[in-house]
Design an enzyme around this catalytic site. Structure first.
Site, mmCIF file in Angstrom:
data_model
loop_
_atom_site.group_PDB
_atom_site.id
_atom_site.type_symbol
_atom_site.label_atom_id
_atom_site.label_comp_id
_atom_site.label_asym_id
_atom_site.label_seq_id
_atom_site.Cartn_x
_atom_site.Cartn_y
_atom_site.Cartn_z
ATOM 1 N N GLU A 93 79.402 48.161 -52.381
ATOM 2 C CA GLU A 93 79.869 48.747 -51.126
ATOM 3 C C GLU A 93 81.337 49.159 -51.279
ATOM 4 O O GLU A 93 82.059 48.653 -52.134
ATOM 5 C CB GLU A 93 79.754 47.714 -49.986
ATOM 6 C CG GLU A 93 78.319 47.358 -49.644
ATOM 7 C CD GLU A 93 78.175 46.624 -48.308
ATOM 8 O OE1 GLU A 93 77.300 47.011 -47.529
ATOM 9 O OE2 GLU A 93 78.937 45.672 -48.056
ATOM 10 N N GLN A 125 85.910 49.656 -38.401
ATOM 11 C CA GLN A 125 84.544 49.465 -37.926
ATOM 12 C C GLN A 125 84.618 48.574 -36.692
ATOM 13 O O GLN A 125 85.108 47.433 -36.770
ATOM 14 C CB GLN A 125 83.688 48.797 -39.012
ATOM 15 C CG GLN A 125 83.384 49.715 -40.171
ATOM 16 C CD GLN A 125 82.268 50.699 -39.842
ATOM 17 O OE1 GLN A 125 81.110 50.344 -39.835
ATOM 18 N NE2 GLN A 125 82.639 51.943 -39.569
ATOM 19 N N LEU A 151 85.052 43.407 -35.188
ATOM 20 C CA LEU A 151 85.687 44.357 -36.117
ATOM 21 C C LEU A 151 85.209 44.044 -37.528
ATOM 22 O O LEU A 151 85.056 42.879 -37.878
ATOM 23 C CB LEU A 151 87.208 44.204 -36.020
ATOM 24 C CG LEU A 151 88.130 44.806 -37.089
ATOM 25 C CD1 LEU A 151 89.496 45.118 -36.486
ATOM 26 C CD2 LEU A 151 88.310 43.903 -38.302
ATOM 27 N N ASN A 152 84.930 45.093 -38.347
ATOM 28 C CA ASN A 152 84.822 44.836 -39.789
ATOM 29 C C ASN A 152 85.693 45.794 -40.582
ATOM 30 O O ASN A 152 86.910 45.810 -40.312
ATOM 31 C CB ASN A 152 83.371 44.663 -40.265
ATOM 32 C CG ASN A 152 82.411 45.780 -40.038
ATOM 33 O OD1 ASN A 152 82.145 46.149 -38.912
ATOM 34 N ND2 ASN A 152 81.849 46.321 -41.086
ATOM 35 N N ASP A 153 85.173 46.562 -41.493
ATOM 36 C CA ASP A 153 86.016 47.239 -42.490
ATOM 37 C C ASP A 153 87.141 48.109 -41.921
ATOM 38 O O ASP A 153 86.930 48.827 -40.938
ATOM 39 C CB ASP A 153 85.163 48.199 -43.338
ATOM 40 C CG ASP A 153 83.852 47.618 -43.783
ATOM 41 O OD1 ASP A 153 83.603 46.435 -43.529
ATOM 42 O OD2 ASP A 153 83.067 48.357 -44.391
ATOM 43 N N TYR A 205 79.323 54.508 -39.727
ATOM 44 C CA TYR A 205 79.680 53.493 -40.720
ATOM 45 C C TYR A 205 80.989 53.845 -41.429
ATOM 46 O O TYR A 205 81.658 54.812 -41.088
ATOM 47 C CB TYR A 205 78.526 53.361 -41.731
ATOM 48 C CG TYR A 205 77.514 52.280 -41.374
ATOM 49 C CD1 TYR A 205 77.540 51.615 -40.149
ATOM 50 C CD2 TYR A 205 76.523 51.920 -42.292
ATOM 51 C CE1 TYR A 205 76.617 50.624 -39.852
ATOM 52 C CE2 TYR A 205 75.596 50.931 -41.997
ATOM 53 C CZ TYR A 205 75.643 50.279 -40.781
ATOM 54 O OH TYR A 205 74.735 49.306 -40.497
ATOM 55 N N SER A 206 81.285 53.093 -42.478
ATOM 56 C CA SER A 206 82.603 53.189 -43.105
ATOM 57 C C SER A 206 82.845 54.503 -43.829
ATOM 58 O O SER A 206 81.917 55.172 -44.279
ATOM 59 C CB SER A 206 82.789 52.040 -44.092
ATOM 60 O OG SER A 206 83.066 50.874 -43.372
ATOM 61 N N ARG A 253 76.494 54.687 -49.421
ATOM 62 C CA ARG A 253 77.432 54.784 -48.280
ATOM 63 C C ARG A 253 78.903 54.611 -48.665
ATOM 64 O O ARG A 253 79.229 54.403 -49.814
ATOM 65 C CB ARG A 253 77.053 53.765 -47.201
ATOM 66 C CG ARG A 253 77.014 52.327 -47.632
ATOM 67 C CD ARG A 253 76.673 51.397 -46.453
ATOM 68 N NE ARG A 253 76.400 50.063 -46.913
ATOM 69 C CZ ARG A 253 75.179 49.580 -47.157
ATOM 70 N NH1 ARG A 253 74.111 50.332 -46.991
ATOM 71 N NH2 ARG A 253 75.029 48.353 -47.593
ATOM 72 N N ASP A 254 79.724 54.689 -47.636
ATOM 73 C CA ASP A 254 81.159 54.391 -47.704
ATOM 74 C C ASP A 254 81.947 55.380 -48.570
ATOM 75 O O ASP A 254 82.612 54.994 -49.544
ATOM 76 C CB ASP A 254 81.391 52.950 -48.204
ATOM 77 C CG ASP A 254 80.577 51.925 -47.428
ATOM 78 O OD1 ASP A 254 80.232 52.213 -46.267
ATOM 79 O OD2 ASP A 254 80.273 50.843 -47.984
HETATM 80 C C1 FRU Z 1 80.842 46.689 -45.512
HETATM 81 C C2 FRU Z 1 79.788 47.520 -44.781
HETATM 82 C C3 FRU Z 1 79.745 48.942 -45.287
HETATM 83 C C4 FRU Z 1 79.181 49.688 -44.117
HETATM 84 C C5 FRU Z 1 79.827 48.966 -42.968
HETATM 85 C C6 FRU Z 1 78.981 48.900 -41.735
HETATM 86 O O1 FRU Z 1 81.280 45.597 -44.779
HETATM 87 O O2 FRU Z 1 78.536 46.907 -44.878
HETATM 88 O O3 FRU Z 1 78.999 49.095 -46.470
HETATM 89 O O4 FRU Z 1 79.501 51.055 -44.136
HETATM 90 O O5 FRU Z 1 80.129 47.664 -43.413
HETATM 91 O O6 FRU Z 1 79.671 48.309 -40.679
#
Ligand code: FRU
Length: 497
Positions: A238, A59, A41-43, A102-103, A171-172
């Protein structure tokens, strides 16, 4: 449909039926933090409250515990305590997002619907630097009428639409509505020079910025302006987020490329906010206005949203990209990695903003116990909420599970894993993080099985870290004259729908 005759969602479900029981065997599995069912898991993504439901997307890489093809996983709750896991909400099934979803962020629509906007990541195979060539970053929107199933994807903006001096790293998207119009902020890595074929040295001079767009109809977007810093402040920004606290605009970011120091910017990458004086959307920000959200080892890419009662709530990723060389998470042995912070309410503070765990969490508290000064105190249930107040700037020293020290003296707060093998095991290689806080009035520590969230002075300074105790933690707090209250916590519930 894939060649296996299964949709990506179905493949994920299959993986989860094996992965969840394996992950749940891990004694480090968390009890009141959201985690990946299995995998990485990330964001946090798409945070919103719609039709009474809180939605937390994230994520999610169910296919690889060390990151890989990324989708949006989906949790939902009415009260931030009882959750449902609803599977993968958005997966790469569109030309504009075929490498990963992505995010991004979301807005609540009427009748419980959701409008989500995210970055479709496309990476070409080949010998590319993936900065100036070899990738697409598409801004894509998608609507869900029921808040669970998403309909047709629409590409709103792609690299050709962004200002010509942007690299391919854009992004994001963070979206919000204001005065009948919609706004969208993107994080970007920008070139200082105009040439196409650039040397590594030229790329190192890139700078981070936010691209701001506006729309009347959520479909056609016009560029409003770029927000950047007066002095260089990292090569990439980001996960931007823009919101107001008491009329002042706050720009939250996760910048990459800051120089690491002893008391600030201690991690590989940072995340923090510029608290501006501006009542209108600012054109530029200054480093002096920047405060880090969290001084711990494991915190990145937070996102905020306003809930139906008007609270501004932040959730961050308990993790740090590219930190594998410095520290690790033994949870990977059970096929899962990382988590999200508890929801934190954002409030104005004395010298910036404060973060306070949402009060709903207090419903998980069991009976209160008073802790004696300097006495070893066992917490058999392993998970607890501890509040120490009336400190009045006296020295504070606390040991958790032997090798982890929380200490305040001479205006500095330290969170440190003390040396030797046991410390390395407990911290997974984490060492020490420090913050200059000036004075200490209160310490609150939320302790989950393998996460600590430490809130100082009502949340003016926060540290989040993973830790991996082998047994139920034993505490020892030395701070004579202070009041020490402890509540063992109950687990939240997560239902797999
Ligand atoms: C931040 C990031 C975002 C991107 C996402 C990809 O942690 O790098 O910039 O959209 O994670 O998983």
């Amino acid at each position: 449909m894939s060649i296996l005759g299964k949709t990506i969602q179905e493949q994920i479900r299959l993986l989860e039926t094996k992965g969840i029981p394996e992950a749940d065997r891990d004694p480090a599995r968390l009890q009141f933090h959201l985690m990946p069912p299995t995998g990485w898991l990330n964001d946090p993504n798409g945070l919103c409250q719609s039709g009474g439901f809180y939605h937390v997307f994230f994520q999610y890489c169910p296919f690889d515990v060390n990151r890989g093809l990324t989708v949006w996983g989906h949790y939902r709750s009415r009260d931030l305590i009882c959750w449902e896991y609803l599977g993968a909400a958005l997966v790469p099934d569109f030309p504009g997002d075929c490498t990963s979803v992505y995010s991004g962020s979301a807005l609540a629509l009427e009748n419980g619907g959701i409008w989500a906007v995210y970055t479709g990541n496309v990476k070409y195979d080949g010998d590319f630097d993936y900065i100036d060539e070899g990738r697409e970053s598409n801004t894509i929107s998608c609507v869900s009428a029921d808040g669970v199933h998403f309909g047709n994807k629409r590409c709103l903006l792609s690299n050709d639409d962004y200002p010509a001096d942007c690299t391919l790293h854009v992004r994001d998207p963070k979206v919000w509505e204001e005065d009948g119009a919609y706004y969208l902020a993107l994080g970007a890595r920008k070139r200082r020079d105009g040439s196409q074929k650039r040397s590594r040295k030229e790329q190192d001079r890139d700078y981070g910025a936010v691209l701001l767009y506006r729309s009347e109809d959520r479909i056609r977007w016009s560029f409003v302006k770029e927000i950047s810093s007066r002095q260089p402040f990292g090569y990439m920004w980001e996960c931007p987020d823009l919101f107001r606290v008491e009329d002042r605009w706050v720009l939250s970011l996760s910048p990459q490329g800051l120089t690491r120091g002893a008391f600030r910017y201690q991690n590989v990458y940072q995340s923090g906010y510029f608290l501006t004086e501006s009542r209108t959307l600012p054109d530029s920000v200054q480093e002096e206005q920047f405060r880090e959200w969290d001084m711990g080892f494991d915190f990145y890419a937070p996102q905020t949203f306003e809930d139906e009662s008007g609270r501004r709530i932040l959730i961050g990723w308990i993790g740090m990209p590219d930190s594998e060389k410095e520290y690790r998470n033994p949870t990977t042995e059970y096929g899962w990695q990382h988590a999200l912070t508890v929801p934190r309410q954002i409030l104005p503070g004395e010298n910036g903003l404060r973060q306070r765990p949402v009060e709903e969490l207090e419903r998980l508290r069991g009976p209160m116990r008073i802790i004696e000064d300097g006495r070893e105190t066992a917490v058999p249930g392993r998970i607890f909420d501890l509040e120490v107040d009336e400190i009045e700037n006296r020295p504070f020293h606390m040991r958790v599970a032997g090798e982890l020290t929380l200490q305040y003296s001479d205006g500095v707060f330290l969170v440190g894993f003390s040396g030797a093998e046991a410390g390395r095991r407990l911290g997974g290689g984490r060492t020490a993080r420090r913050a200059r806080i000036g004075k200490l009035s209160s310490v609150r520590v939320l302790v989950d099985t393998s996460v600590l969230e430490i809130y100082l002075n009502g949340g003016e300074t926060v540290f989040t870290t993973r830790y991996y105790p082998e047994d139920a933690p034993v505490l020892n707090i030395a701070c004579p004259g202070s009041r020490k209250r402890l509540w063992e916590m109950r687990s939240m519930t997560v239902k797999f729908v």
